[in-house]
Design a protein around this motif. Sequence first.
Motif, PDB file in Angstrom:
ATOM      1  N   UNK A 116      -1.773  77.527  56.642  1.00 23.67           N
ATOM      2  CA  UNK A 116      -2.922  76.641  56.748  1.00 23.67           C
ATOM      3  C   UNK A 116      -3.637  76.840  55.505  1.00 23.67           C
ATOM      4  N   UNK A 117      -3.881  78.270  54.844  1.00 27.87           N
ATOM      5  CA  UNK A 117      -4.775  78.268  53.900  1.00 27.87           C
ATOM      6  C   UNK A 117      -3.999  77.763  52.763  1.00 27.87           C
ATOM      7  N   UNK A 118      -2.923  77.773  52.381  1.00 31.74           N
ATOM      8  CA  UNK A 118      -2.601  77.264  51.139  1.00 31.74           C
ATOM      9  C   UNK A 118      -2.547  75.657  51.321  1.00 31.74           C
ATOM     10  N   UNK A 119      -2.520  75.039  52.475  1.00 30.42           N
ATOM     11  CA  UNK A 119      -2.312  73.671  52.965  1.00 30.42           C
ATOM     12  C   UNK A 119      -3.596  73.142  52.496  1.00 30.42           C
ATOM     13  N   UNK A 120      -4.643  73.795  52.933  1.00 29.93           N
ATOM     14  CA  UNK A 120      -6.099  73.484  52.762  1.00 29.93           C
ATOM     15  C   UNK A 120      -6.391  73.310  51.138  1.00 29.93           C
ATOM     16  N   UNK A 121      -5.786  74.753  50.507  1.00 33.39           N
ATOM     17  CA  UNK A 121      -6.186  74.800  49.228  1.00 33.39           C
ATOM     18  C   UNK A 121      -5.674  73.679  48.223  1.00 33.39           C
ATOM     19  N   UNK A 122      -4.346  73.357  48.552  1.00 32.33           N
ATOM     20  CA  UNK A 122      -3.713  72.010  48.108  1.00 32.33           C
ATOM     21  C   UNK A 122      -4.332  70.710  48.328  1.00 32.33           C
ATOM     22  N   UNK A 123      -4.713  70.627  49.520  1.00 29.86           N
ATOM     23  CA  UNK A 123      -5.403  69.437  49.973  1.00 29.86           C
ATOM     24  C   UNK A 123      -6.708  69.201  49.185  1.00 29.86           C
ATOM     25  N   UNK A 124      -7.389  70.305  49.011  1.00 25.97           N
ATOM     26  CA  UNK A 124      -8.663  70.273  48.193  1.00 25.97           C
ATOM     27  C   UNK A 124      -8.270  69.968  46.740  1.00 25.97           C
ATOM     28  N   UNK A 125      -7.303  70.550  46.215  1.00 28.68           N
ATOM     29  CA  UNK A 125      -7.048  70.175  44.709  1.00 28.68           C
ATOM     30  C   UNK A 125      -6.596  68.548  44.919  1.00 28.68           C
ATOM     31  N   UNK A 126      -5.734  68.435  45.522  1.00 28.04           N
ATOM     32  CA  UNK A 126      -5.460  66.753  45.741  1.00 28.04           C
ATOM     33  C   UNK A 126      -6.795  65.769  45.447  1.00 28.04           C
ATOM     34  N   UNK A 127      -7.553  66.192  46.537  1.00 26.48           N
ATOM     35  CA  UNK A 127      -8.872  65.269  46.480  1.00 26.48           C
ATOM     36  C   UNK A 127      -9.736  65.357  45.315  1.00 26.48           C
ATOM     37  N   UNK A 128      -9.743  66.356  44.794  1.00 25.42           N
ATOM     38  CA  UNK A 128     -10.321  66.515  43.601  1.00 25.42           C
ATOM     39  C   UNK A 128      -9.826  66.073  42.374  1.00 25.42           C
ATOM     40  N   UNK A 129      -8.465  65.934  42.299  1.00 24.10           N
ATOM     41  CA  UNK A 129      -7.798  65.214  41.103  1.00 24.10           C
ATOM     42  C   UNK A 129      -7.809  63.614  41.612  1.00 24.10           C
ATOM     43  N   UNK A 130      -8.015  63.324  42.778  1.00 18.62           N
ATOM     44  CA  UNK A 130      -8.159  61.712  42.963  1.00 18.62           C
ATOM     45  C   UNK A 130      -9.580  61.361  42.490  1.00 18.62           C
ATOM     46  N   UNK A 131     -10.632  62.363  42.800  1.00 20.00           N
ATOM     47  CA  UNK A 131     -12.074  62.073  42.254  1.00 20.00           C
ATOM     48  C   UNK A 131     -11.967  61.855  40.706  1.00 20.00           C
ATOM     49  N   UNK A 132     -11.430  62.657  39.970  1.00 22.43           N
ATOM     50  CA  UNK A 132     -11.320  62.726  38.633  1.00 22.43           C
ATOM     51  C   UNK A 132     -10.520  61.845  37.879  1.00 22.43           C
ATOM     52  N   UNK A 133      -9.565  61.015  38.547  1.00 22.08           N
ATOM     53  CA  UNK A 133      -8.646  60.089  38.109  1.00 22.08           C
ATOM     54  C   UNK A 133      -8.790  58.697  38.553  1.00 22.08           C
ATOM     55  N   UNK A 134      -9.682  58.605  39.593  1.00 27.35           N
ATOM     56  CA  UNK A 134      -9.950  57.420  40.076  1.00 27.35           C
ATOM     57  C   UNK A 134     -10.452  56.391  38.886  1.00 27.35           C
TER      58      UNK A 134
END
Length: 633
Positions: A116-134
């Motif tokens: 669960x920890x690493x799943x949330x960590x990668x989800x966090x990374x995903x949304x941040x990368x969406x934010x900066x590449x939108x």
Amino acid sequence: MAESFWLIPLIPGLSSFVLLLAGSRFSRRWISLQACVAVLASFVLSAAAFVRVLGTPAAALGKTFLAWISSGVFFVPLALTMDPLSVLMCLVVTSVGFLIHVYSIGYMAEDCDYSRYFGFLNLFTFFMLVLVTASNIVLMFIGWEGVGLCSYLLIGFWFERPAAAQAGMKAFIVNRIGDAAFIIGLLFVMLNVRSGDFAAINRAAAGGALAPGLATLIAILLFVGATGKSAQIPLYVWLPDAMEGPTPVSALIHAATMVTAGVYMVSRLNGLYSASAAAGQVVAYAGAATAVFAATMALVQTDIKRILAYSTISQIGYMFIGCGVGAYAAGMFHLVTHAFFKALLFLGAGSVIHALSGEQDIRKMGGLRKHLPLTFYSFLAATLAISGLPFFSGFFSKDAILTSAFSSGHYAVWVLGLLGAVLTAFYMFRLFFMTFTGSERLSEEARHHLHESSPVMTVPLLVLAILSVIGGYVGLPAVFGVKADAIGRFLEPVVGSVGLGFPAALEWNLILVATAAALGGLFVAYLFYIRYLGLPGRLAGRFPGLYRLVYGKYFVDEIYDALLVRSAVRGAEFVYDHFDLPVIDGALNGSAGAAGAAGRGLSRLQTGLIKDYALSFLLGVVVFVGVILFWAR
């Protein structure tokens, strides 16, 4: 490979999906390998995109997936873009994020919710990368809200602890306040620009399509949202409490993801903020005030992670100073260097906490240099960098911001920035001296378990230490040579450039003043915590009211609680007592009661006697025949 940049956010997103859906079925080794490789793959793709963009910085890469929103003349595609600003952010997020992932393997090794920890960590990374590449503000807002959700999930990761659960909820609610203003600003953009594309918004503001007052209103509304995400006055109060989450999470939030989102947004919409002098002033002065205000709160705190939290609030203020005075490249430059040394500081703090069996009070540390040599030297590099000492990374980026503030005529902002530099050097070396030097003040349990962290934790520290030392050389001041300020020249197609407009001699003087400010803070910390150890206690005793005020963080949380939280609770209780119970519940209970009464009345007709049913049948026939005869008349 560069054309596949759209995979940069997708890979961590898919990794998160697998880990959260089925991660518990796999071994810890596979979980950590999958999570780290996903972020590493995104870093490799980011590096390839960087090489491509570096060759033609004015020509951005783009990828449109579908026509997402179309209403009249308003059209928003589901599209990603990769230009100098986006690729810089992707490199920071994925490189620092990868090191934090590797560090987490050791730090979270004994945690029962590993997947669960690493799943949330990668989800966090995903949304941040969406934010900066939108490519547009609507898709960016999806990433914006996503990182807010992930911050709630990760800050409250150990939800069985009441403090962690409350901290996660606090972060979520405070960010919703800022996001409400952001949404209003977004609606104004939709109504007046008729496009969510960043380039269209910047052109509309720069070309006069937006009236000056409207441009200012939109810019300030969006900036209020940024004060929530990036923890600035008045919405900074969630970040110190966010320390209840795992230390690697603190490093990710503070260094590479959520708190940098507001700075990125302002830099991305530089045309809008440059078109409104008033909005720029708000950004600059809010950043300067936050830089000093948060630094004063860090002066007397005793929790190692909370000191670093207030440090983050202060350093983000410097980034907003740069953006507010029009030096967007300088603000982004400090974002990059800050990512290196702040990640290192948090991971170093985590190494100390790990070695001391969870101890976070710096008053119970001391003398750790000989026990944690790798942590000591890496933490020292980060402390020198954040303090702005020559020639570490923070020296160059902080100097770029202060010089830009002075050259643009924002002298009050420059003075506040210098004051913040003095305070930063003081509280950081106070933390460093109390943790690693002097006599040991360890508990028996901490002394028993004291040891240097494993290589999986210390190797990321050493890599970040190197970056904290050399990372600033991509932004050398112009007085250092013709190839100086490489990062400014790289970002120029997106954020423009700011000419200093004054002689090199004056710039050297400003550099010397900033250096003297940092050295002054270091020297005072040395006097207080090395040379005259009893001096801090005597000063606290001489000015007890001031000490309580600063140690109590100016009681801002208590003021918010009294004026806002309790008022909201009382208002909710009033509505509950005088509307929910009598009207909503009353209507439901009344309808249920009426149905019950009707049922009880009809039940009396069910006697079970044939004669009663025959009589009822006869009465029915009589009534029916009577009605027929009446209408046939």
